[in-house]
Write a protein that holds these residues in place. Structure first.
Motif, PDB file in Angstrom:
ATOM      1  N   HIS A   2      -8.127   4.176   7.010  1.00 25.09           N
ATOM      2  CA  HIS A   2      -8.254   2.729   7.068  1.00 25.09           C
ATOM      3  C   HIS A   2      -7.024   2.123   7.720  1.00 25.09           C
ATOM      4  O   HIS A   2      -5.910   2.556   7.471  1.00 25.09           O
ATOM      5  CB  HIS A   2      -8.415   2.150   5.661  1.00 25.09           C
ATOM      6  N   ARG A   3      -7.243   1.128   8.528  1.00 27.56           N
ATOM      7  CA  ARG A   3      -6.136   0.420   9.162  1.00 27.56           C
ATOM      8  C   ARG A   3      -5.531  -0.543   8.150  1.00 27.56           C
ATOM      9  O   ARG A   3      -6.217  -1.322   7.533  1.00 27.56           O
ATOM     10  CB  ARG A   3      -6.643  -0.339  10.385  1.00 27.56           C
ATOM     11  N   ARG A   4      -4.209  -0.440   7.972  1.00 33.80           N
ATOM     12  CA  ARG A   4      -3.496  -1.357   7.086  1.00 33.80           C
ATOM     13  C   ARG A   4      -2.987  -2.491   7.955  1.00 33.80           C
ATOM     14  O   ARG A   4      -2.111  -2.307   8.776  1.00 33.80           O
ATOM     15  CB  ARG A   4      -2.322  -0.655   6.402  1.00 33.80           C
ATOM     16  N   THR A   5      -3.552  -3.631   7.753  1.00 33.95           N
ATOM     17  CA  THR A   5      -3.241  -4.726   8.650  1.00 33.95           C
ATOM     18  C   THR A   5      -3.504  -6.050   7.973  1.00 33.95           C
ATOM     19  O   THR A   5      -4.117  -6.105   6.913  1.00 33.95           O
ATOM     20  CB  THR A   5      -4.082  -4.594   9.935  1.00 33.95           C
ATOM     21  N   THR A 103      -2.785   2.962  10.909  1.00 34.40           N
ATOM     22  CA  THR A 103      -3.540   3.671   9.869  1.00 34.40           C
ATOM     23  C   THR A 103      -2.634   4.534   8.995  1.00 34.40           C
ATOM     24  O   THR A 103      -3.099   5.120   8.026  1.00 34.40           O
ATOM     25  CB  THR A 103      -4.623   4.583  10.485  1.00 34.40           C
ATOM     26  N   ASP A 110      -0.302   4.052  -3.114  1.00 32.65           N
ATOM     27  CA  ASP A 110      -0.418   2.659  -2.709  1.00 32.65           C
ATOM     28  C   ASP A 110       0.084   1.742  -3.826  1.00 32.65           C
ATOM     29  O   ASP A 110       0.131   2.128  -5.002  1.00 32.65           O
ATOM     30  CB  ASP A 110      -1.862   2.310  -2.356  1.00 32.65           C
ATOM     31  N   ARG A 129      -1.920  -4.436   4.367  1.00 31.56           N
ATOM     32  CA  ARG A 129      -2.828  -3.644   3.528  1.00 31.56           C
ATOM     33  C   ARG A 129      -4.197  -3.577   4.184  1.00 31.56           C
ATOM     34  O   ARG A 129      -4.446  -4.241   5.187  1.00 31.56           O
ATOM     35  CB  ARG A 129      -2.935  -4.268   2.144  1.00 31.56           C
ATOM     36  N   THR A 130      -5.090  -2.778   3.593  1.00 30.33           N
ATOM     37  CA  THR A 130      -6.479  -2.764   4.035  1.00 30.33           C
ATOM     38  C   THR A 130      -7.179  -3.949   3.388  1.00 30.33           C
ATOM     39  O   THR A 130      -6.545  -4.785   2.742  1.00 30.33           O
ATOM     40  CB  THR A 130      -7.181  -1.453   3.623  1.00 30.33           C
ATOM     41  N   SER A 131      -8.491  -3.995   3.473  1.00 25.86           N
ATOM     42  CA  SER A 131      -9.229  -5.071   2.819  1.00 25.86           C
ATOM     43  C   SER A 131      -9.164  -4.964   1.295  1.00 25.86           C
ATOM     44  O   SER A 131      -9.436  -5.924   0.593  1.00 25.86           O
ATOM     45  CB  SER A 131     -10.684  -5.085   3.288  1.00 25.86           C
ATOM     46  N   SER A 135      -3.745  -1.901  -1.728  1.00 24.79           N
ATOM     47  CA  SER A 135      -3.651  -0.791  -0.777  1.00 24.79           C
ATOM     48  C   SER A 135      -2.404  -0.840   0.098  1.00 24.79           C
ATOM     49  O   SER A 135      -2.291  -0.066   1.042  1.00 24.79           O
ATOM     50  CB  SER A 135      -4.896  -0.770   0.115  1.00 24.79           C
TER      51      SER A 135
END
Length: 196
Positions: A2-5, A103, A110, A129-131, A135
């Motif tokens: 998952h992209r942490r953004t 990612t 986390d 974080r992710t959604s 995270s």
């Protein structure tokens, strides 16, 4: 992976408004901020960029678990050489991912979301974080401008108290994604108490 953004779906419509003047607080570098600079080296981060040193006051009273993580990773040298892989003009610079893809993260677990009454204004440091709210891991971002839509959604762990001009000089990405080709990198990131 998952992209942490930062989740831009709620903020995309606000990006043009992000270049507005500060909504609250003083701008980093003003007399008010300068007098409030951290005098506690254990809760100060020295972030060395090729442009110069950025000094960040940590906020353990706001986000104790996140501050401890930032200090742990800085002491391990984890952040040294990592890129600012996503940089959006008028919004923020995001780094802390050794893979440079958005990612990656550390091998540590986390972190939980640590919500506060603080606001995302210029110079504030937050965790990407992710959604999933709990995270965040190692990736962080520094705000170029206010983004009220992020308030209460992401952990705030620090505030730039000196060297914001060097943050402003970080190479920007292209398009709305802000992904940077040949990004600027963190030279060193240290807890000030450890710097000799």
């Amino acid at each position: 992976m998952h992209r942490r953004t930062l989740i831009l779906s709620s903020t995309a419509v606000c990006i043009t408004a992000l270049a507005a003047p500060l909504l609250t607080g003083a701008s980093p570098g003003s007399a008010q901020t300068s007098s409030a600079q951290s005098t506690d080296p254990e809760n100060t981060i020295d972030l060395d960029l090729k442009q110069g040193r950025v000094v960040i006051r940590l906020l353990p009273e706001v986000a104790p678990k996140t501050v401890e993580r930032i200090k742990t990773l800085a002491r391990q040298g984890f952040y040294d050489g990592t890129p600012f892989h996503r940089v959006i003009e008028g919004f923020m610079a995001q780094g802390g991912d050794p893979s440079g893809t958005g990612t990656g993260g550390s091998k540590l677990p986390d972190l939980p979301l640590e919500v506060s009454q603080r606001h995302f204004v210029r110079g504030v440091c937050g965790m990407a974080r992710t959604s999933a709210p709990n995270s965040a891991n190692s990736q962080f971002f520094i705000m170029f401008a206010p983004a009220p839509s992020l308030d209460g959604q992401y952990t705030i762990w620090g505030q730039v108290v000196r060297g914001m001009e060097y943050v402003d000089a970080i190479k920007r990405g292209s398009g709305s994604s802000g992904i940077v080709n040949d990004p600027d990198r963190i030279v060193h990131m240290r807890v000030a108490a450890d710097v000799k």
